[in-house]
Design an enzyme around this catalytic site. Structure first.
Site, mmCIF file in Angstrom:
data_model
loop_
_atom_site.group_PDB
_atom_site.id
_atom_site.type_symbol
_atom_site.label_atom_id
_atom_site.label_comp_id
_atom_site.label_asym_id
_atom_site.label_seq_id
_atom_site.Cartn_x
_atom_site.Cartn_y
_atom_site.Cartn_z
ATOM 1 N N ARG A 144 40.043 52.326 50.693
ATOM 2 C CA ARG A 144 38.928 51.981 49.822
ATOM 3 C C ARG A 144 37.687 51.838 50.697
ATOM 4 O O ARG A 144 37.781 51.564 51.897
ATOM 5 C CB ARG A 144 39.188 50.666 49.097
ATOM 6 C CG ARG A 144 40.411 50.692 48.168
ATOM 7 C CD ARG A 144 40.591 49.331 47.505
ATOM 8 N NE ARG A 144 41.738 49.329 46.588
ATOM 9 C CZ ARG A 144 42.969 48.939 46.901
ATOM 10 N NH1 ARG A 144 43.214 48.502 48.143
ATOM 11 N NH2 ARG A 144 43.947 48.970 46.013
ATOM 12 N N LYS A 169 42.377 44.790 48.659
ATOM 13 C CA LYS A 169 42.233 44.298 47.287
ATOM 14 C C LYS A 169 43.350 43.306 46.975
ATOM 15 O O LYS A 169 44.514 43.557 47.266
ATOM 16 C CB LYS A 169 42.292 45.485 46.314
ATOM 17 C CG LYS A 169 41.851 45.134 44.903
ATOM 18 C CD LYS A 169 41.761 46.379 44.068
ATOM 19 C CE LYS A 169 41.285 46.059 42.659
ATOM 20 N NZ LYS A 169 41.188 47.262 41.818
ATOM 21 N N HIS A 219 36.071 57.037 46.723
ATOM 22 C CA HIS A 219 37.313 56.836 45.966
ATOM 23 C C HIS A 219 37.949 58.156 45.553
ATOM 24 O O HIS A 219 39.178 58.232 45.385
ATOM 25 C CB HIS A 219 37.059 55.967 44.739
ATOM 26 C CG HIS A 219 38.132 54.951 44.503
ATOM 27 N ND1 HIS A 219 38.354 53.874 45.337
ATOM 28 C CD2 HIS A 219 39.088 54.878 43.552
ATOM 29 C CE1 HIS A 219 39.383 53.182 44.892
ATOM 30 N NE2 HIS A 219 39.854 53.762 43.808
ATOM 31 N N ARG A 262 40.171 58.997 48.338
ATOM 32 C CA ARG A 262 41.401 58.194 48.259
ATOM 33 C C ARG A 262 42.350 58.772 47.211
ATOM 34 O O ARG A 262 43.552 58.899 47.454
ATOM 35 C CB ARG A 262 41.020 56.750 47.923
ATOM 36 C CG ARG A 262 42.193 55.790 47.699
ATOM 37 C CD ARG A 262 41.644 54.389 47.486
ATOM 38 N NE ARG A 262 42.564 53.522 46.772
ATOM 39 C CZ ARG A 262 43.509 52.786 47.337
ATOM 40 N NH1 ARG A 262 43.691 52.822 48.644
ATOM 41 N NH2 ARG A 262 44.291 52.004 46.617
ATOM 42 N N HIS A 286 48.971 49.345 46.304
ATOM 43 C CA HIS A 286 49.050 49.039 44.880
ATOM 44 C C HIS A 286 50.093 47.951 44.637
ATOM 45 O O HIS A 286 51.199 48.014 45.180
ATOM 46 C CB HIS A 286 49.440 50.280 44.069
ATOM 47 C CG HIS A 286 48.330 51.268 43.927
ATOM 48 N ND1 HIS A 286 48.535 52.573 43.547
ATOM 49 C CD2 HIS A 286 46.996 51.147 44.109
ATOM 50 C CE1 HIS A 286 47.368 53.205 43.506
ATOM 51 N NE2 HIS A 286 46.425 52.355 43.841
ATOM 52 N N TYR A 294 49.006 59.343 39.446
ATOM 53 C CA TYR A 294 48.808 60.571 40.225
ATOM 54 C C TYR A 294 49.788 61.676 39.833
ATOM 55 O O TYR A 294 49.550 62.838 40.131
ATOM 56 C CB TYR A 294 48.909 60.265 41.725
ATOM 57 C CG TYR A 294 47.821 59.326 42.185
ATOM 58 C CD1 TYR A 294 46.489 59.736 42.234
ATOM 59 C CD2 TYR A 294 48.114 58.017 42.525
ATOM 60 C CE1 TYR A 294 45.481 58.865 42.620
ATOM 61 C CE2 TYR A 294 47.107 57.132 42.918
ATOM 62 C CZ TYR A 294 45.801 57.569 42.960
ATOM 63 O OH TYR A 294 44.802 56.707 43.333
#
Length: 357
Positions: free
Chosen positions: A217, A242, A306, A309, A332, A341
């Site tokens: 990120r 995150k 992003h 990414r 995640h 994805y």
């Protein structure tokens, strides 16, 4: 167990009798039922509109942000007063400061909450009710703001009543916009290479390469220290990503070669990428580097950090990497986030024969 402590009241006692298998504890002097998610919901639905329910002990507290970023709340306190403008209350700023929210969150919450309280500047905060909040949100909807914008407004308001004032379920009934299901934007490997080749210098080249090859990120890239690049294990350590989570991700061989050249030329002192006078590099600078390099490469679609990414994750999936491994590399919390994805990976469609062909 879920302990239910209350002041003597016949209505509450009768409602408790309707709960699933309620019991009474002489030792704790309270009623209790089994602690399950279903029972928490039943309690809320049973007592809704009758009493306030404090759920704090049953909600997972988010860990405090323990990184070294200074929380920029003092700036809001020292602002010059603007006539007819209602500033964010001190208790709101203090709670943001004590919980060590990220500066970006502080800016967002203060901005939206001040917008809200100035919409009702002639009304005391404790006199504002759910109908007033709905009217304010309706006004935002009529401005055709995005779902993300609307959710940020809701979060800033809920923070005051639920976190600052300690009323965790006061606005349970405030409707949120339906969650949008948008596919991630992805570009091809050839376009990635073209972007890298069209960077202005070795520093910009390293930034683009790390964003893509490590799936970082933008904020994670900016927080990288020199010591976070592990050349022996070929890994990049991401601290306080995150959700305040640490993780390791991949370091490519070609990126390491460029990073060594960059280090000799630019000599960063603390952060891997620094601005003037060894200050932290800005998010705007990173965005501009990616956009300008993509434009020079002749890519028509808008490319952001992003997007790089997203492309990293998609290309890994297309090359046969396990979804669980990709989840770990991206940081995640849920596999459902990573599963998006599968909707854009080309190998999902390669084995399907087109009916026209």
């Amino acid at each position: 167990m879920i302990g239910i402590k209350f002041s003597p009241d016949r209505l509450i006692q009768n409602l408790i009798k309707g709960l699933p298998n309620p019991k009474w504890s002489q030792h704790y002097n309270m009623a209790y039922i089994e602690n399950t998610k279903a029972n928490l919901t039943i309690i809320f639905n049973t007592f809704k509109g009758v009493v306030w329910i404090n759920y704090n002990r049953f909600l997972t507290n988010r860990p405090l942000n323990t990184n070294n970023e200074s929380i920029d709340v003092e700036w809001y306190r020292k602002r010059k007063p603007i006539p007819q403008f209602r500033c964010c209350p001190e208790e709101y700023l203090l709670k943001l400061e004590l919980k060590k929210y990220a500066n970006s969150t502080v800016r967002t919450y203060v901005s939206f909450f001040e917008m809200f309280i100035n919409h009702y500047k002639h009304k005391e905060l404790n006199a504002i009710n759910e109908s007033d909040i709905r009217a304010f949100l309706q006004k935002l909807i009529h401005r055709n703001v995005s779902n993300s914008y609307l959710n940020q407004a809701i979060n800033s308001i809920k923070f005051y009543y639920e976190v600052v004032l300690g009323m965790p379920n006061r606005f349970y009934e405030i409707e949120r916009p339906r969650k949008e299901s948008k596919l991630p934007k992805v570009i091809s490997k050839e376009e990635i290479i073209a972007i890298i080749e069209n960077t202005n210098n070795i520093k910009h080249r390293c930034i683009v390469k790390l964003l893509y090859s490590s799936g970082l990120r933008r904020s994670e890239l900016l927080n990288l220290k020199i010591s976070d690049v592990d050349s022996k294990r070929m890994l990049v350590r991401v601290k306080d990503g995150k959700g305040n989570k640490d993780r390791y991700t991949l370091l490519s061989k070609s990126t390491l070669v460029d990073l060594r050249l960059y280090y000799k030329e630019w000599k960063p002192q603390d952060y891997l990428f620094e601005g003037r006078k060894a200050s932290k590099y800005t998010a705007e600078s990173v965005l501009n580097i990616v956009k300008k390099s993509a434009a020079k490469a002749g890519i028509r679609n808008t490319v952001t950090p992003h997007v790089l990414r997203h492309s990293f994750a998609t290309h890994l999936l297309e090359s046969g990497t396990d979804l669980r491994q990709i989840q770990v590399l991206l940081g995640h919390g849920s596999s459902k986030t990573t599963e998006i994805y599968t909707h854009v990976a080309t190998n999902t469609f390669k084995n399907i024969k087109n009916p026209l062909d």
